[in-house]
Design an enzyme around this catalytic site. Structure first.
Site, PDB file in Angstrom:
ATOM      1  N   GLU A   1       0.857  -0.933  -0.390  1.00 13.17           N
ATOM      2  CA  GLU A   1       0.082   0.436   0.073  1.00 13.17           C
ATOM      3  C   GLU A   1       0.095   1.471   0.084  1.00 13.17           C
ATOM      4  OE1 GLU A   1      -2.726  -0.593   3.142  1.00 13.17           O
ATOM      5  OE2 GLU A   1      -3.454  -1.895   2.486  1.00 13.17           O
TER       6      GLU A   1
ATOM      7  N   GLU B   1      -6.349 -10.271  -3.482  1.00 17.89           N
ATOM      8  CA  GLU B   1      -7.444 -10.339  -2.045  1.00 17.89           C
ATOM      9  C   GLU B   1      -8.558  -9.836  -2.509  1.00 17.89           C
ATOM     10  OE1 GLU B   1      -5.851  -7.395   0.847  1.00 17.89           O
ATOM     11  OE2 GLU B   1      -3.489  -8.049   0.359  1.00 17.89           O
TER      12      GLU B   1
END
Length: 555
Positions: free
Chosen positions: A330, A432
């Site tokens: 991220e 994910e």
């Protein structure tokens, strides 16, 4: 190929069925063209402009709450349908700023879709925006807007080659099936002969797929350790896994200097025993919220020492165990390490990780890239730009990780973003995938199917991981089963698609030319040929390729 059409009834029926679908299609196949380089001249419009052919944009002035004026370009649209997917693209150039994030949005009588596509446009050259939308109800009169996402400055926007093309659900599905046939399957002809090379007519042939080429898996948690029911359920479905939290820094070194890999070691035993491939998630997480508390206040020198120890310890411990590593998780949204260690911190992370395990594919992993275009931190162009920066810095970074935590999926936008990322030529993984738990379990299943079909049908996507680790009967957002491993609606969807995306077992007999043909999903097979009282078994590996694979068996 002519021989196959003449002498392969099964393959003939497949191709004939496909031709019937195409012949009933009253529009062009989806155009996957995309561009991430700024060009001196724009390309021609996709679909010859579609609904926007020969249509001029209008210049509108929007007055903001603070009194500032913002100019926007708009296209009026009429008679938009529900159950229709609209693919949108346009070339954009700006003239009074070095760069600007330009956003397309849609306003109907009933709703506003804040973002249907974005592009980071630059001065003096043309940049390509690609996206789209789908409506839940029809619209008689609506407007498509093109404007700067930054309301603090008014950007002079030039546009060219605008295109908006509608696809019915049936047409969209046909495009998916066509891409699946091209990228995930292959035509095979098995030739059966005797030892003298004489073709054997009427030999019984059995083809059984024993493993799949496409990695499709899920996150697992420590709850799988010693749980035979969970393990059996998992192995019956998935050929790939990722540890949900157990490899993260705070999990393995919650207290400084006390490194403990006991739990991930036990999870790795399960992975190894069942020949499941595994992704390494993650080495570092840029969000300080999920960084070990003892790391937060280290001096620069101590932090440099700590991150070096983390990489060396983790990578040496599990060298060649994980096919991937999410190196810096991220990083488009957070920059904890770069703030404290300098702008080249990420470069060093990737360099050190590659040196420690040269065979592992190193990934960026990010949310809100493919799920939406409303997040200004993680637009597709921001991701492309970051990847190129790292590559220019000498980083061995060879994978694009898209988390895929979806709200309401926007299939045309998702496909357009994947098209743009595919121009980089790197493997793309949905890492994910889940659907928000604000929806009912039935709605989660519907949306999940849309996302999975979009991902599996895109040729640039090399693997899909669900974020559905079961922990004490619950999951992060979406579970596939209850605590007793009875399927929930999302689990039924996954099982249905897994069955659809496998060849299974086929049986037949060779034709007068000693041939048996089929169209199979990529993967490993066992072929059994029987003629008279003799039976021969042979392995068959089916990898990607456009030409028919010919496979010879001698009895």
């Amino acid at each position: 190929m002519g021989q196959l059409l003449l002498f392969s009834p099964l393959l003939f029926s497949i191709l004939f069925f496909t031709s019937l679908l195409v012949s009933s299609y009253d529009g062009p196949l989806y155009d996957s063209s995309a561009y991430t380089e700024c060009k001196l001249q724009p390309e021609e419009p996709l679909y010859n402009g579609g609904m926007l052919k020969n249509q001029e944009s209008n210049l509108e002035q929007i007055i903001l709450d603070n009194g500032d004026r913002l100019h926007s370009l708009s296209f009026p649209l009429t008679n938009l349908n529900q159950r229709t997917k609209y693919s949108f693209s346009i070339w954009i150039k700006i003239n009074d700023a070095n760069s600007a994030l330009i956003r397309a949005s849609l306003v109907t009588e009933e709703t506003t879709i804040k973002c249907i596509g974005t592009v980071i446009a630059k001065q003096g050259c043309w940049s390509f925006l690609k996206g789209g939308f789908e409506l839940s109800s029809p619209s008689n009169s609506s407007k498509l807007y093109i404007q700067s996402s930054d309301s603090s400055r008014d950007i002079n926007i030039a546009i060219a080659s605008a295109s908006l093309h509608p696809f019915t659900d049936e047409q969209w599905t046909l495009n998916q099936e066509t891409k699946i046939n091209e990228a995930r399957k292959r035509a095979v002809t098995i030739h059966v002969s005797d030892r003298q090379g004489v073709e054997l007519h009427g030999a019984a042939v059995r083809v059984e797929q024993v493993s799949k080429d496409f990695p499709f898996g899920s996150a697992i948690a420590k709850t799988i350790i010693g749980n035979s029911q969970y393990q059996k359920w998992f192995v019956e479905r998935f050929n790939a896994a990722v540890f949900e939290n157990e490899l993260k820094w705070d999990a393995t070194e919650h207290v400084q200097g006390q490194v403990n890999y006991t739990i991930p070691d036990q999870m790795m035993e399960f992975v190894r025993a069942n020949q499941i491939i595994a992704r390494g998630h993650n080495i570092f997480w840029e969000n300080p919220k999920y960084t070990p508390k003892w790391v937060l206040n280290l001096t620069r020198g101590d932090l440099e020492s700590a991150v070096s120890s983390r990489i060396q310890s983790l990578m040496n411990k599990y060298k060649r165990e994980f096919i991937h590593w999410d190196v810096s998780n991220e990083m488009l949204h957070f920059d904890f390490y770069e703030e404290r260690l300098g702008a080249d911190a990420t470069l060093k992370f990737f360099e050190t990780a590659h040196e420690a395990d040269p065979l592992a594919t190193l990934f960026m992993n990010e949310f809100n890239v493919v799920e939406t275009c409303e997040d200004v931190d993680s637009t597709v162009d921001a991701y492309v730009s970051r990847i190129r920066e790292l590559k220019l810095g000498g980083v061995s970074m060879d994978g694009i990780g898209l988390q895929g935590h979806f709200d309401v999926p926007n299939s045309p936008l998702m496909r357009g973003i994947l098209d743009k990322l595919a121009t980089l030529g790197l493997p793309i993984w949905l890492t994910e995938v889940d659907i928000s738990n604000k929806f009912s379990k039935e709605t989660q299943a519907v949306y999940l199917e849309q996302v999975l079909r979009e991902g599996f049908s895109h040729p640039a996507v090399d693997g899909i991981m669900l974020w559905t680790a079961l922990r004490q009967g619950s999951c992060y957002q979406m579970c596939l089963t209850d605590g007793d491993f009875n399927n929930l609606p999302a689990g039924d969807t996954v099982d249905k698609l897994l069955k659809e995306w496998q060849t299974g077992t086929l049986e037949g007999r060779t034709d007068e030319h000693g041939s048996y043909s089929f169209f199979g999903f990529l993967g490993e097979y066992v072929v059994t040929a029987t003629y008279g009282n003799k039976t021969v078994y042979s392995p068959l590996s089916l990898s990607r390729g456009k030409e028919t694979k010919h496979f010879n068996i001698q009895m």
